[in-house]
Each structure stands twice: as structure tokens, then as C-alpha cells.
Design a protein around this motif. Structure first.
Motif, PDB file in Angstrom:
ATOM      1  N   ALA A  14       0.974  -1.105  -0.185  1.00  0.00           N
ATOM      2  CA  ALA A  14      -0.084   0.134   0.081  1.00  0.00           C
ATOM      3  C   ALA A  14       0.952   1.074   0.012  1.00  0.00           C
ATOM      4  O   ALA A  14       0.680   2.414  -0.708  1.00  0.00           O
ATOM      5  CB  ALA A  14      -0.959   0.104   1.055  1.00  0.00           C
ATOM      6  N   ILE A  15       1.853   1.195   0.727  1.00  0.00           N
ATOM      7  CA  ILE A  15       2.891   2.412   0.857  1.00  0.00           C
ATOM      8  C   ILE A  15       3.551   2.635  -0.671  1.00  0.00           C
ATOM      9  O   ILE A  15       3.514   3.678  -1.109  1.00  0.00           O
ATOM     10  CB  ILE A  15       3.988   2.371   1.892  1.00  0.00           C
ATOM     11  CG1 ILE A  15       3.276   2.401   3.030  1.00  0.00           C
ATOM     12  CG2 ILE A  15       5.022   3.376   1.569  1.00  0.00           C
ATOM     13  CD1 ILE A  15       4.000   2.036   4.420  1.00  0.00           C
ATOM     14  N   ILE A  16       3.915   1.494  -1.058  1.00  0.00           N
ATOM     15  CA  ILE A  16       4.545   1.523  -2.581  1.00  0.00           C
ATOM     16  C   ILE A  16       3.552   2.343  -3.584  1.00  0.00           C
ATOM     17  O   ILE A  16       3.964   3.059  -4.277  1.00  0.00           O
ATOM     18  CB  ILE A  16       5.200   0.339  -2.976  1.00  0.00           C
ATOM     19  CG1 ILE A  16       6.299  -0.237  -2.159  1.00  0.00           C
ATOM     20  CG2 ILE A  16       5.299   0.091  -4.384  1.00  0.00           C
ATOM     21  CD1 ILE A  16       6.787  -1.724  -2.174  1.00  0.00           C
ATOM     22  N   GLU A  17       2.228   1.800  -3.374  1.00  0.00           N
ATOM     23  CA  GLU A  17       1.179   2.208  -4.298  1.00  0.00           C
ATOM     24  C   GLU A  17       1.067   3.812  -4.297  1.00  0.00           C
ATOM     25  O   GLU A  17       0.919   4.458  -5.124  1.00  0.00           O
ATOM     26  CB  GLU A  17       0.036   1.282  -4.197  1.00  0.00           C
ATOM     27  CG  GLU A  17      -1.018   1.848  -5.084  1.00  0.00           C
ATOM     28  CD  GLU A  17      -0.594   1.273  -6.655  1.00  0.00           C
ATOM     29  OE1 GLU A  17      -0.918   2.117  -7.510  1.00  0.00           O
ATOM     30  OE2 GLU A  17      -0.119   0.369  -6.766  1.00  0.00           O
ATOM     31  N   LEU A  18       1.246   4.211  -2.828  1.00  0.00           N
ATOM     32  CA  LEU A  18       0.979   5.765  -2.534  1.00  0.00           C
ATOM     33  C   LEU A  18       2.097   6.538  -3.051  1.00  0.00           C
ATOM     34  O   LEU A  18       1.899   7.627  -3.403  1.00  0.00           O
ATOM     35  CB  LEU A  18       0.496   5.915  -1.119  1.00  0.00           C
ATOM     36  CG  LEU A  18      -0.609   5.144  -0.654  1.00  0.00           C
ATOM     37  CD1 LEU A  18      -0.635   5.236   0.905  1.00  0.00           C
ATOM     38  CD2 LEU A  18      -1.861   5.950  -1.086  1.00  0.00           C
ATOM     39  N   VAL A  19       3.224   5.892  -3.051  1.00  0.00           N
ATOM     40  CA  VAL A  19       4.291   6.921  -3.497  1.00  0.00           C
ATOM     41  C   VAL A  19       4.794   6.706  -4.802  1.00  0.00           C
ATOM     42  O   VAL A  19       5.586   7.505  -5.388  1.00  0.00           O
ATOM     43  CB  VAL A  19       5.627   6.688  -2.646  1.00  0.00           C
ATOM     44  CG1 VAL A  19       5.480   6.941  -1.004  1.00  0.00           C
ATOM     45  CG2 VAL A  19       6.150   5.341  -2.769  1.00  0.00           C
ATOM     46  N   THR A  20       4.136   5.833  -5.738  1.00  0.00           N
ATOM     47  CA  THR A  20       4.312   5.905  -7.090  1.00  0.00           C
ATOM     48  C   THR A  20       3.333   6.729  -7.767  1.00  0.00           C
ATOM     49  O   THR A  20       2.006   6.448  -7.203  1.00  0.00           O
ATOM     50  CB  THR A  20       4.682   4.249  -7.538  1.00  0.00           C
ATOM     51  OG1 THR A  20       3.332   3.508  -7.058  1.00  0.00           O
ATOM     52  CG2 THR A  20       5.942   3.616  -6.724  1.00  0.00           C
ATOM     53  N   ILE A  21       3.584   6.792  -9.123  1.00  0.00           N
ATOM     54  CA  ILE A  21       2.519   7.553  -9.688  1.00  0.00           C
ATOM     55  C   ILE A  21       1.778   6.697 -10.796  1.00  0.00           C
ATOM     56  O   ILE A  21       0.826   6.885 -11.499  1.00  0.00           O
ATOM     57  CB  ILE A  21       3.310   8.684 -10.773  1.00  0.00           C
ATOM     58  CG1 ILE A  21       4.417   8.084 -11.379  1.00  0.00           C
ATOM     59  CG2 ILE A  21       3.359  10.001  -9.756  1.00  0.00           C
ATOM     60  CD1 ILE A  21       5.022   9.251 -12.503  1.00  0.00           C
ATOM     61  N   ASP A  22       2.160   5.246 -10.820  1.00  0.00           N
ATOM     62  CA  ASP A  22       1.394   4.389 -11.697  1.00  0.00           C
ATOM     63  C   ASP A  22       1.111   3.143 -10.774  1.00  0.00           C
ATOM     64  O   ASP A  22       1.683   2.990  -9.590  1.00  0.00           O
ATOM     65  CB  ASP A  22       2.400   3.905 -12.710  1.00  0.00           C
ATOM     66  CG  ASP A  22       1.936   3.227 -13.955  1.00  0.00           C
ATOM     67  OD1 ASP A  22       0.675   3.327 -14.039  1.00  0.00           O
ATOM     68  OD2 ASP A  22       2.531   2.526 -14.976  1.00  0.00           O
ATOM     69  N   LEU A  23       0.137   2.374 -11.247  1.00  0.00           N
ATOM     70  CA  LEU A  23      -0.294   1.271 -10.685  1.00  0.00           C
ATOM     71  C   LEU A  23       0.830   0.192 -10.549  1.00  0.00           C
ATOM     72  O   LEU A  23       1.138  -0.532 -11.797  1.00  0.00           O
ATOM     73  CB  LEU A  23      -1.589   0.746 -11.343  1.00  0.00           C
ATOM     74  CG  LEU A  23      -3.030   1.518 -11.322  1.00  0.00           C
ATOM     75  CD1 LEU A  23      -3.883   1.173 -12.130  1.00  0.00           C
ATOM     76  CD2 LEU A  23      -3.406   1.794 -10.000  1.00  0.00           C
TER      77      LEU A  23
END
Length: 142
Positions: A14-23
Motif C-alpha cells: 500500500a505504501i509503495i502504491e501511494l508513493v508511485t505514480i503508476d499502478l
């Protein structure tokens, strides 16, 4: 032990998803939630892992194509896009040692030859690519 593993997977993805701009990891978050539910239901470790994998793959298969389709932004054409494939007029001599100048679509660009051939002032060229702030061209006969 598996409780902490699934919570860790959910939090990290979830953290990785929040800090990246793509899925990139939302599917693993959902797979982790499914595996955590399997853990809460008392299913064994193998079943939890299978649920994690299957749910993650299903989520990737369903959501990725939809997200790419709907999240694609309108592409705005720029000078960079428009000059590739166009024909230009050499304004300043281009040779292996020096960049010259080319006029294409009413704009002047710095340019070099794709094969280090010499293009003289007044020659016509085709724009093959843009490298940095200069064009890569090849001579054409007009």
C-alpha cells in the motif's frame, strides 16, 4: 506468524502504491487482504498463499487493462512529436565534425547527420529522431 506477514505485505504494498505514480502494487495489497481473511478463517498456510497468488493475478488481469484505458491522459502534440518524419531545409552545413542547422515546420533546430554524411546549405533532409535539443537527419533528394 502469518498474521504479521500478511499485515506486512498489505502495508508495504500500500505504501509503495501511494508513493508511485503508476499502478504497481495495488493488486498485491488486495491479494494480501484476501490472504489475511483466509488466515482469520483459520485456513492453512498453503491455502493462504494460493489465495494471495490467485487473487493478485485476477486483480492484475482485470484492473490493469481498465486502468490503462481510463487513466491515459490526452497526449498533447509538441514540436518534438511533430518534427519526426518531416522534411526540413538545411540552413547551415552539417558534417561529421559539426552540427548544422535545419528549418522544419517554420522552426530552426540544431542538427546532425545520422550517418555522419555531409549535408550542404540548401539540401533537404528527413528528420529521423530528436536527441536532446538537436535533430538527427538524413539527406533526401527533392
Amino acid at each position: 506468524m502469518m498474521l504479521w506477514i500478511w499485515l506486512g505485505v498489505i502495508i508495504v504494498t500500500a505504501i509503495i502504491e501511494l508513493v508511485t505514480i503508476d499502478l504497481v502494487s495495488i493488486w498485491f495489497t488486495l491479494g494480501g487482504i484476501g490472504a489475511l481473511i483466509a488466515y482469520a478463517l483459520g485456513l492453512n498456510q498453503t491455502i493462504q498463499i494460493i489465495i494471495f497468488i490467485i487473487l493478485s493475478v485476477i486483480c492484475i488481469g482485470i484492473s490493469r487493462p481498465l486502468a490503462k484505458k481510463y487513466l491515459r491522459t490526452q497526449t498533447v502534440s509538441t514540436n518534438y512529436d511533430r518534427v519526426i518524419g518531416q522534411h526540413g531545409l538545411v540552413l547551415k552545413r552539417i558534417d561529421a565534425d559539426t552540427r548544422g542547422e535545419v528549418k522544419v515546420l517554420s522552426m530552426e533546430w540544431s542538427a546532425s547527420s545520422v550517418d555522419n554524411s555531409t549535408l550542404e546549405e540548401g539540401d533537404y533532409c528527413e528528420i529521423l529522431a530528436v536527441e536532446g535539443a538537436h535533430l538527427v537527419v538524413k539527406k533526401i533528394n527533392k
